[in-house]
Enzyme design. Structure first.
Site, PDB file in Angstrom:
ATOM      1  N   GLY A   8     -17.814 -15.667  -1.263  1.00  8.76           N
ATOM      2  CA  GLY A   8     -16.443 -15.633  -1.792  1.00  8.76           C
ATOM      3  C   GLY A   8     -16.097 -14.202  -2.094  1.00  8.76           C
TER       4      GLY A   8
ATOM      5  CE  LYS B  62     -20.668  -8.964  -6.125  1.00  2.00           C
ATOM      6  NZ  LYS B  62     -21.262  -8.023  -5.203  1.00  2.00           N
TER       7      LYS B  62
ATOM      8  CB  THR C 218     -10.735  -2.857   3.033  1.00  4.97           C
ATOM      9  OG1 THR C 218     -11.823  -2.507   2.172  1.00  4.97           O
ATOM     10  CG2 THR C 218     -11.269  -3.384   4.349  1.00  4.97           C
TER      11      THR C 218
ATOM     12  CG  PHE D  53     -19.285   1.041   2.428  1.00  2.00           C
ATOM     13  CD1 PHE D  53     -19.231   0.069   3.418  1.00  2.00           C
ATOM     14  CD2 PHE D  53     -18.819   2.309   2.719  1.00  2.00           C
ATOM     15  CE1 PHE D  53     -18.742   0.372   4.686  1.00  2.00           C
ATOM     16  CE2 PHE D  53     -18.318   2.620   3.980  1.00  2.00           C
ATOM     17  CZ  PHE D  53     -18.276   1.642   4.965  1.00  2.00           C
TER      18      PHE D  53
ATOM     19  N   GLY E 172     -26.847 -20.350   0.047  1.00  2.00           N
ATOM     20  CA  GLY E 172     -26.110 -20.718  -1.159  1.00  2.00           C
ATOM     21  C   GLY E 172     -24.916 -21.590  -0.834  1.00  2.00           C
TER      22      GLY E 172
ATOM     23  CG  PHE F 211     -26.265  -9.437   2.254  1.00  2.00           C
ATOM     24  CD1 PHE F 211     -26.273  -8.461   1.282  1.00  2.00           C
ATOM     25  CD2 PHE F 211     -25.122 -10.201   2.413  1.00  2.00           C
ATOM     26  CE1 PHE F 211     -25.181  -8.235   0.498  1.00  2.00           C
ATOM     27  CE2 PHE F 211     -24.015  -9.981   1.628  1.00  2.00           C
ATOM     28  CZ  PHE F 211     -24.041  -8.996   0.669  1.00  2.00           C
TER      29      PHE F 211
ATOM     30  CD  GLU G  65     -15.334  -7.257  -7.459  1.00  2.00           C
ATOM     31  OE1 GLU G  65     -15.492  -8.295  -8.104  1.00  2.00           O
ATOM     32  OE2 GLU G  65     -14.344  -7.043  -6.715  1.00  2.00           O
TER      33      GLU G  65
ATOM     34  CB  CYS H  93     -14.555  -7.708   0.079  1.00  2.00           C
ATOM     35  SG  CYS H  93     -13.889  -6.477  -1.061  1.00  2.00           S
TER      36      CYS H  93
ATOM     37  CG  ASN I 247     -17.142  -5.987   3.866  1.00  2.00           C
ATOM     38  OD1 ASN I 247     -18.193  -5.514   3.429  1.00  2.00           O
ATOM     39  ND2 ASN I 247     -16.018  -5.951   3.183  1.00  2.00           N
TER      40      ASN I 247
HETATM   41  P1  NAD Z   1      -7.561  -4.905  -7.322  1.00  2.00           P
HETATM   42  O1  NAD Z   1      -6.645  -6.011  -7.018  1.00  2.00           O
HETATM   43  O2  NAD Z   1      -8.628  -5.074  -8.345  1.00  2.00           O
HETATM   44  O3  NAD Z   1      -6.717  -3.623  -7.763  1.00  2.00           O
HETATM   45  C1  NAD Z   1      -5.608  -3.146  -7.083  1.00  2.00           C
HETATM   46  C2  NAD Z   1      -4.711  -2.407  -8.070  1.00  2.00           C
HETATM   47  O4  NAD Z   1      -3.669  -1.739  -7.363  1.00  2.00           O
HETATM   48  C3  NAD Z   1      -4.022  -3.320  -9.092  1.00  2.00           C
HETATM   49  O5  NAD Z   1      -4.297  -2.872 -10.394  1.00  2.00           O
HETATM   50  C4  NAD Z   1      -2.521  -3.174  -8.757  1.00  2.00           C
HETATM   51  O6  NAD Z   1      -1.689  -3.291  -9.865  1.00  2.00           O
HETATM   52  C5  NAD Z   1      -2.489  -1.782  -8.156  1.00  2.00           C
HETATM   53  N1  NAD Z   1      -1.313  -1.492  -7.324  1.00  2.00           N
HETATM   54  C6  NAD Z   1      -0.729  -2.270  -6.378  1.00  2.00           C
HETATM   55  N2  NAD Z   1       0.319  -1.614  -5.828  1.00  2.00           N
HETATM   56  C7  NAD Z   1       0.381  -0.404  -6.416  1.00  2.00           C
HETATM   57  C8  NAD Z   1       1.238   0.728  -6.244  1.00  2.00           C
HETATM   58  N3  NAD Z   1       2.223   0.732  -5.349  1.00  2.00           N
HETATM   59  N4  NAD Z   1       1.027   1.811  -7.020  1.00  2.00           N
HETATM   60  C9  NAD Z   1       0.017   1.818  -7.921  1.00  2.00           C
HETATM   61  N5  NAD Z   1      -0.825   0.784  -8.105  1.00  2.00           N
HETATM   62  C10 NAD Z   1      -0.653  -0.322  -7.370  1.00  2.00           C
HETATM   63  O7  NAD Z   1      -8.202  -4.472  -5.924  1.00  2.00           O
HETATM   64  P2  NAD Z   1      -9.696  -3.967  -5.639  1.00  2.00           P
HETATM   65  O8  NAD Z   1     -10.647  -5.093  -5.687  1.00  2.00           O
HETATM   66  O9  NAD Z   1      -9.950  -2.742  -6.433  1.00  2.00           O
HETATM   67  O10 NAD Z   1      -9.552  -3.556  -4.106  1.00  2.00           O
HETATM   68  C11 NAD Z   1      -8.775  -2.453  -3.679  1.00  2.00           C
HETATM   69  C12 NAD Z   1      -9.062  -2.184  -2.207  1.00  2.00           C
HETATM   70  O11 NAD Z   1     -10.436  -1.803  -2.048  1.00  2.00           O
HETATM   71  C13 NAD Z   1      -8.863  -3.394  -1.289  1.00  2.00           C
HETATM   72  O12 NAD Z   1      -8.376  -2.950  -0.060  1.00  2.00           O
HETATM   73  C14 NAD Z   1     -10.258  -3.949  -1.131  1.00  2.00           C
HETATM   74  O13 NAD Z   1     -10.416  -4.658   0.062  1.00  2.00           O
HETATM   75  C15 NAD Z   1     -11.082  -2.684  -1.127  1.00  2.00           C
HETATM   76  N6  NAD Z   1     -12.461  -2.871  -1.572  1.00  2.00           N
HETATM   77  C16 NAD Z   1     -12.738  -3.673  -2.630  1.00  2.00           C
HETATM   78  C17 NAD Z   1     -14.056  -3.830  -3.073  1.00  2.00           C
HETATM   79  C18 NAD Z   1     -14.376  -4.731  -4.219  1.00  2.00           C
HETATM   80  O14 NAD Z   1     -15.554  -5.029  -4.415  1.00  2.00           O
HETATM   81  N7  NAD Z   1     -13.409  -5.173  -5.018  1.00  2.00           N
HETATM   82  C19 NAD Z   1     -15.088  -3.138  -2.420  1.00  2.00           C
HETATM   83  C20 NAD Z   1     -14.768  -2.294  -1.359  1.00  2.00           C
HETATM   84  C21 NAD Z   1     -13.456  -2.172  -0.935  1.00  2.00           C
END
Ligand code: NAD
Length: 437
Positions: free
Chosen positions: A258, A322, A121, A150, A254, A250, A153, A261, A209
């Site tokens: 948190g 959650k 994102t 989108f 609650g 949604f 988790e 995102c 979001n």
């Molecule tokens: P996360 O923190 O779980 O994972 C990120 C990973 O990237 C880590 O394992 C880290 O070690 C790795 N990393 C960092 N720098 C790196 C590099 N230079 N080379 C290789 N690996 C590297 O993050 P996430 O929750 O998976 O979120 C990732 C992105 O997706 C964010 O921008 C988030 O906003 C977006 N997003 C997350 C969700 C969610 O539900 N978690 C949903 C939609 C979008």
């Protein structure tokens, strides 16, 4: 197709596994060697329902690989998906250092045409920054595409395999065709692949979001109003939700939103707007209401115990932000634990999946003010009250007689409205929830 997914977190690992399951050959790359070693030895670093089984199947069938070798990943794959974290910077903007580090690596190691996909994102304009960073290091033609994710988790596999829509922001026809092919197996039921300009795609994610966070804060304000005027938010919610223009999703009250995102994305869009001279008033209020809501249970607890929590013991069910995840990032439970301990209380907590994360988050108070339990009933021993922070299914229908027997006092503070107030009354349990009499 041959796909490299860079960043093996909640998004990268799920996306990589699902793309492999659709028949692609996928390598998941991370800088965290420990994580990659674990994955290579068959250990899954996160809890996500269904992930383990799908991941193992694809590893076994040699479609899914894990490595720290970004050079080989860039050289050997046409498609490179950036799925690294974009945590909030001190000023609320999204910190792009990980995204740009990957862009640099792509530039350094590109040996031909590549399609680089921003799945993280990222604020409007990031694709241009990624392009510029790549260009510093290579003459190769590289298409940069915005493809925000989108998934939720806790239901990530289902969301990824059957998305409501796929958003593709691109100005490159060849990249568009590659993206359409990549996603074709996931939209067979006719769900739309919406192709648009890159900036709109980038903003679509934040706007989505932001409106979801707005719905939550709105309902929390209505719940608080219900308490004042003697109405019941659950009735109001059902009444509102049956209007097709509003919908039933949604709108559950609650203890605030948190996760990794909503809090950071609301902050980031406010920051982006302010950089362009626009004040996003609604979203500033959404944030403010949410911060307040995170402490709403503390007020109820303090009022019940007349502000004297010294030496009291609280059972906390739920730590994750959650249900169905082990993720505690920005979880309301964190602030609650700190606030209770700050007032001299002790906490006996249980979460079906997040205990492990709680261990490193609370090293300073672990096994002193905070004790973690693997079983829900074990955490009840001698407690002055039970606090519900996460709506895990396992908490919905507990043995209330056992709860009463085990705890010192029969009191429940329910931040997720899991139980029926009438039933609690019959059971002679003092019961406090959100927005209900
Ligand atoms: P996360 O923190 O779980 O994972 C990120 C990973 O990237 C880590 O394992 C880290 O070690 C790795 N990393 C960092 N720098 C790196 C590099 N230079 N080379 C290789 N690996 C590297 O993050 P996430 O929750 O998976 O979120 C990732 C992105 O997706 C964010 O921008 C988030 O906003 C977006 N997003 C997350 C969700 C969610 O539900 N978690 C949903 C939609 C979008």
């Amino acid at each position: 197709m041959k796909v490299a997914v860079v960043g093996t977190g909640y998004v990268g690992l799920v996306a990589g596994t699902c793309f492999a399951d659709a028949g692609n050959e996928v390598v998941c790359v991370d800088i965290d060697k420990d994580k990659i070693d674990k994955l290579n030895s068959g250990e899954i670093p996160i809890y996500e329902p269904g992930l383990e089984e799908m991941l193992r199947r694809n590893v076994k069938q040699e479609r899914l690989f894990f490595t720290t070798d970004i050079k080989a990943a860039v050289e050997n794959n046409l498609i490179i998906i950036i799925a690294v974290g974009t945590p909030p910077d001190e000023d609320g903007s999204a910190d792009l250092k990980h995204v740009l580090a990957v862009a640099r690596d792509v530039g350094k190691y590109a040996n031909g045409f590549k399609v680089v996909i921003d799945k993280s994102t990222v604020p409007v304009g990031t694709a241009d920054k990624v392009k510029a960073e790549i260009k510093k290091h290579t003459e190769q033609e590289i298409a940069v595409v915005s493809n925000p994710e989108f998934l939720k988790e806790g239901a990530a596999l289902e969301d990824f395999m059957k998305p409501d829509r796929v958003i593709i922001g691109t100005d490159n026809a060849e990249a568009e065709e590659i993206m359409r092919n990549l996603y074709a197996p996931f939209v067979r039921t006719g769900k739309p692949v919406i192709v648009m300009d890159i900036r709109s795609a980038e903003l679509t994610k934040y706007a989505s979001n932001a409106i979801l966070a707005t719905k939550i804060s709105f309902m929390n304000e209505m719940a608080n109003l219900c308490e004042k005027v003697g109405a019941n938010i659950e009735n109001v919610r059902r009444g509102m939700g049956s209007d097709r223009r509003i919908g039933p999703y949604f709108i559950f009250p609650g203890v605030g939103y948190g996760g990794s995102c909503f809090p950071k994305d609301v902050k980031a869009i406010i920051k982006t707007a302010s950089e362009y001279g626009q004040d996003l008033k609604i979203l500033r209020s959404v944030e403010e209401v949410n911060e307040r809501q995170k402490t709403i249970l503390m007020d109820k607890i303090n009022s019940y115990f007349k502000n004297d929590l010294q030496g009291k013991t609280f059972t906390m069910w739920g730590l994750a932000f959650k249900p169905n995840t082990d993720d505690m990032r920005e979880a309301p439970a964190i602030g609650m634990i700190r606030a209770l301990v700050g007032q001299g209380a002790k906490i006996q907590a249980h979460d079906p999946e997040a205990n492990k994360e709680a261990q490193w988050r609370f090293t300073d108070i672990l096994d002193k003010e905070l004790k973690l339990f693997n079983k829900r009933y074990d955490a009840l021993e001698n407690a002055d009250a039970l606090i519900i922070m996460t709506e895990w299914n396992a908490f919905r229908e507990p043995d209330f007689y056992l709860i009463k027997e085990t705890m010192k006092n029969a009191v429940i503070f329910d931040g997720r409205n899991l139980y029926n107030p009438e039933r609690m009354k019959k059971l002679e349990i003092d019961y406090y929830s959100i927005g209900r009499p």
